[in-house]
Design an enzyme around this catalytic site. Sequence first.
Site, PDB file in Angstrom:
ATOM      1  N   HIS A 184       7.598  10.263  -7.964  1.00  0.00           N
ATOM      2  CA  HIS A 184       8.283  11.432  -8.515  1.00  0.00           C
ATOM      3  C   HIS A 184       8.511  11.382 -10.017  1.00  0.00           C
ATOM      4  O   HIS A 184       9.257  12.190 -10.542  1.00  0.00           O
ATOM      5  CB  HIS A 184       9.617  11.617  -7.793  1.00  0.00           C
ATOM      6  CG  HIS A 184       9.468  11.815  -6.323  1.00  0.00           C
ATOM      7  ND1 HIS A 184       8.761  12.865  -5.786  1.00  0.00           N
ATOM      8  CD2 HIS A 184       9.902  11.083  -5.271  1.00  0.00           C
ATOM      9  CE1 HIS A 184       8.784  12.787  -4.458  1.00  0.00           C
ATOM     10  NE2 HIS A 184       9.465  11.713  -4.127  1.00  0.00           N
ATOM     11  N   ASP A 193       3.431   4.962  -2.272  1.00  0.00           N
ATOM     12  CA  ASP A 193       2.488   6.027  -1.934  1.00  0.00           C
ATOM     13  C   ASP A 193       1.954   5.776  -0.535  1.00  0.00           C
ATOM     14  O   ASP A 193       2.415   4.882   0.176  1.00  0.00           O
ATOM     15  CB  ASP A 193       1.363   6.117  -2.976  1.00  0.00           C
ATOM     16  CG  ASP A 193       0.606   4.808  -3.146  1.00  0.00           C
ATOM     17  OD1 ASP A 193       0.775   3.884  -2.311  1.00  0.00           O
ATOM     18  OD2 ASP A 193      -0.168   4.689  -4.113  1.00  0.00           O
ATOM     19  N   GLU A 212      -0.867   4.551   0.559  1.00  0.00           N
ATOM     20  CA  GLU A 212      -1.478   3.239   0.759  1.00  0.00           C
ATOM     21  C   GLU A 212      -0.402   2.173   0.935  1.00  0.00           C
ATOM     22  O   GLU A 212      -0.509   1.302   1.790  1.00  0.00           O
ATOM     23  CB  GLU A 212      -2.380   2.888  -0.426  1.00  0.00           C
ATOM     24  CG  GLU A 212      -3.641   3.718  -0.506  1.00  0.00           C
ATOM     25  CD  GLU A 212      -4.575   3.499   0.674  1.00  0.00           C
ATOM     26  OE1 GLU A 212      -4.845   2.335   1.019  1.00  0.00           O
ATOM     27  OE2 GLU A 212      -5.024   4.489   1.261  1.00  0.00           O
ATOM     28  N   GLU A 221       2.845  -6.322  -2.489  1.00  0.00           N
ATOM     29  CA  GLU A 221       1.394  -6.506  -2.378  1.00  0.00           C
ATOM     30  C   GLU A 221       0.866  -7.704  -3.158  1.00  0.00           C
ATOM     31  O   GLU A 221      -0.029  -8.411  -2.697  1.00  0.00           O
ATOM     32  CB  GLU A 221       0.635  -5.271  -2.895  1.00  0.00           C
ATOM     33  CG  GLU A 221       0.831  -4.021  -2.074  1.00  0.00           C
ATOM     34  CD  GLU A 221       1.893  -3.137  -2.674  1.00  0.00           C
ATOM     35  OE1 GLU A 221       1.812  -1.933  -2.477  1.00  0.00           O
ATOM     36  OE2 GLU A 221       2.800  -3.669  -3.338  1.00  0.00           O
ATOM     37  N   TYR A 225       5.537   3.461 -12.010  1.00  0.00           N
ATOM     38  CA  TYR A 225       4.369   3.448 -11.122  1.00  0.00           C
ATOM     39  C   TYR A 225       3.270   4.346 -11.680  1.00  0.00           C
ATOM     40  O   TYR A 225       3.519   5.481 -12.083  1.00  0.00           O
ATOM     41  CB  TYR A 225       4.773   3.918  -9.729  1.00  0.00           C
ATOM     42  CG  TYR A 225       3.707   3.683  -8.685  1.00  0.00           C
ATOM     43  CD1 TYR A 225       3.180   2.407  -8.478  1.00  0.00           C
ATOM     44  CD2 TYR A 225       3.225   4.724  -7.909  1.00  0.00           C
ATOM     45  CE1 TYR A 225       2.208   2.191  -7.518  1.00  0.00           C
ATOM     46  CE2 TYR A 225       2.256   4.508  -6.946  1.00  0.00           C
ATOM     47  CZ  TYR A 225       1.751   3.242  -6.764  1.00  0.00           C
ATOM     48  OH  TYR A 225       0.770   3.020  -5.820  1.00  0.00           O
ATOM     49  N   ASP A 277       3.949  -0.476  -2.489  1.00  0.00           N
ATOM     50  CA  ASP A 277       3.924   0.652  -3.426  1.00  0.00           C
ATOM     51  C   ASP A 277       4.409   1.957  -2.781  1.00  0.00           C
ATOM     52  O   ASP A 277       4.264   2.158  -1.564  1.00  0.00           O
ATOM     53  CB  ASP A 277       2.507   0.850  -3.979  1.00  0.00           C
ATOM     54  CG  ASP A 277       2.145  -0.200  -5.022  1.00  0.00           C
ATOM     55  OD1 ASP A 277       3.066  -0.882  -5.514  1.00  0.00           O
ATOM     56  OD2 ASP A 277       0.952  -0.338  -5.337  1.00  0.00           O
ATOM     57  N   ARG A 300       0.416   5.567 -10.314  1.00  0.00           N
ATOM     58  CA  ARG A 300      -0.340   6.532  -9.498  1.00  0.00           C
ATOM     59  C   ARG A 300       0.581   7.709  -9.187  1.00  0.00           C
ATOM     60  O   ARG A 300       1.372   7.662  -8.254  1.00  0.00           O
ATOM     61  CB  ARG A 300      -0.854   5.878  -8.212  1.00  0.00           C
ATOM     62  CG  ARG A 300      -1.894   4.802  -8.485  1.00  0.00           C
ATOM     63  CD  ARG A 300      -2.573   4.315  -7.214  1.00  0.00           C
ATOM     64  NE  ARG A 300      -3.518   3.251  -7.520  1.00  0.00           N
ATOM     65  CZ  ARG A 300      -3.249   1.949  -7.421  1.00  0.00           C
ATOM     66  NH1 ARG A 300      -2.060   1.554  -7.001  1.00  0.00           N
ATOM     67  NH2 ARG A 300      -4.151   1.047  -7.721  1.00  0.00           N
TER      68      ARG A 300
END
Length: 762
Positions: free
Chosen positions: A354, A84, A86, A9, A307, A82, A309
């Site tokens: 995780h 997730d 998104e 990103e 990460y 990423d 989030r």
Amino acid sequence: MGKKLVIVESPAKAKTIKKYLGNDVEVLASYGHVRDLLPKEGAVDPSNDFAMKYQIIDRNSKHVDAIAKAMKKADILYLATDPDREGEAISWHLFELLKKRGVLKDKETHRVVFHEITKQAVNDAVAHPRELSMDMVNAQQARRALDYLVGFTLSPLLWKKIRRGLSAGRVQSPALRMIVERELEIEAFVPQEYWTIEADVALKQEKFDAKLTHYKNEKLAQFTVNNAEQSADVVANLTKAADGKLLVTKVDKKQRKRNPAAPFTTSTLQQEASRKLGFGAQRTMSVAQQLYEGTDTGEGAVGLITYMRTDSVTLAAEAVEELRSYIVEKYGQKSLPSKPQQYKTKSKNAQEAHEAVRPTSVLRTPESLKAYLSSDQLKLYTLIWQRTVACQMIHATMNTVAVDLGCGVGNTFRATGSTVVNPGFMSVYLEGTDDSAKSDKDERILPVMEVGDVIDLIAIRPEQHFTEPPPRYSEASLVRSLEEHDIGRPSTYASIISTLLQREYVELEKKRFHPTDVGRVVGKFLVDHFTRYVDYGFTAKLEDELDAVARGEEEWIPLLHNFWGPFKQQVETKDKEVQRSDVTQELLDEDCPKCGKKLSSRLGRSGRFIGCTAYPECDYTRNIDGEEATNEPEVVQDRKCPKCESDLWIRTGKYGKFIGCSSYPKCKHIESLEQPTNTGVTCPQCNKGEILTRKSRRGKIFYSCSDYPSCDYALWNEPVNEPCPECNWPILTIKTTKSRGTEKVCPQKGCGYTEKVTTEED
């Protein structure tokens, strides 16, 4: 092996990963999302199974072109966004665009996922790729469609029934309800008086105090003593019974253990950063993103944390092993438990990431990184590092003591205290608390006492108290409440708060949320007429269903049909049935002193006020606080206009009260009643002052240098302590628009650098 192209990103992430993958691999950034729904009605078509019309985001079209050009020369595409929903959606949108342009024909495409940006994690991910998860993509599409439909359907109704320019969000609305209902609780709260009876005592020159727990053989409740006269009688009786001495009748000693807090999730990181650092949720996530994507530590860029989030509290086995070795080396074997500490995730639907938020290596201590991190980065990294180390250390051991002191027959005072036998994890980190009512007396050290000891009584005194209303939400307590109600997900907490502030539905005063007059009316309208959709249980159930879609357990289109049908019908019904006056006015049980008709509370341009229901025949009005409207100006004492030396008046305009010159319109000097607040960002123009948050004469927030007028640097967007990757300007700004969402933008003219701030809800 053919030439490889890796897509991430952000340019910062690309720079870090490039170092690990070598020169034969090209790494490019998409700069966040590459396409989004058309920013107009009709982008989601419920009549056609919610078909969604996308377009390339203008600011990122050049990045898509660059990726397509590079793909023509590559043989293998790795989508490394990423881990997730998104991130999965960004990869899918880019894949669809590249496929449409024909640059993926006969070429391999892989999805790679890693939760920390380290050499081992990145290379392992590339060595073990997977397919794109359409379940995760569809969960993101369903969320985006829901938010779009709610916004484009409910917002026009708010315009008609309350005021133009208003909007409502699917997840923000329950959060607004929380804040408004807490304010109503506070306003309805009636304080109750109660008294405690305290004894000041001493043993061998050591003074301490004790609290009355039993009087005349009865245990005291909170309101047993509830007025001054009664408390004076109790004090007189006890003083007489004591005759200057109290007797130790019981000594209760216990040893208790205090366990360390679990490693950080997104929610707990935001809460602790708010409590300990004073960071807002958005600031916390912005700094955490920088630490995750990579920072040059003298040996090239490296990701410093995993990460950020996540709602998981588990740690990788290799991370635990490294932590345990470090703890023994640094703090000694006595600080290490016999087995690794294990923690259970509270969330029912712990998402795709995780691991908890932790340092990628505990060996990178905060002290070793001081020279390479900004002030904000170092503060947040230190918090994460300390919490992670502490979570694998031994529990703290405390000795507690409770001493009962007899005062004649049937009367007992109690003194409590504690001592730390072994601080354990507390030597590294102690979790903060919100609105704690715990007494410092519980932590004090008492002199050694045995049953039968006689204690000198210095005085018995009554203490008056009043019950207090529940506290207003802080950012930390609001995030905790959202998590407890299962509203939102790790990536949405910051955007929920920023959206409520940007829409001016709430204000932050002394770090507590206060609903504005408009926020109250919008909140009440939604609770009264869209009860189901701001219900905490309904919102949480919908989040659970979206999680089920992401896991492949539920289809996304039936989910949208189940939501859309009843919701659309409700909007249409309320559009016909509800009158504007029903929403913006509230009838009061009070007669107009001017004409005798009933008064009502109304929402005007400058907020709520009391007015006559017979308007326009009767023009009686007064402020909410009871002050009647008057044309007489309020003069600012001991000050004159700096431009013309006339009196300064406190005036009321569209955006509230402000100070203006009495000679208006000849002199147009105005200034804010509010004092500016410091953002903590150094002015990049003069490098002397700091950027302050101010309000313009129309009430709009802007940011300018504290050295004004010597330095005239000013911004409309919130500054962040982060240099521009393209032009190296010392700061970036956070900008949020309906069409583009939230992004980091370089404020320098001619630069044009932008970077998507990736969230599940913009």
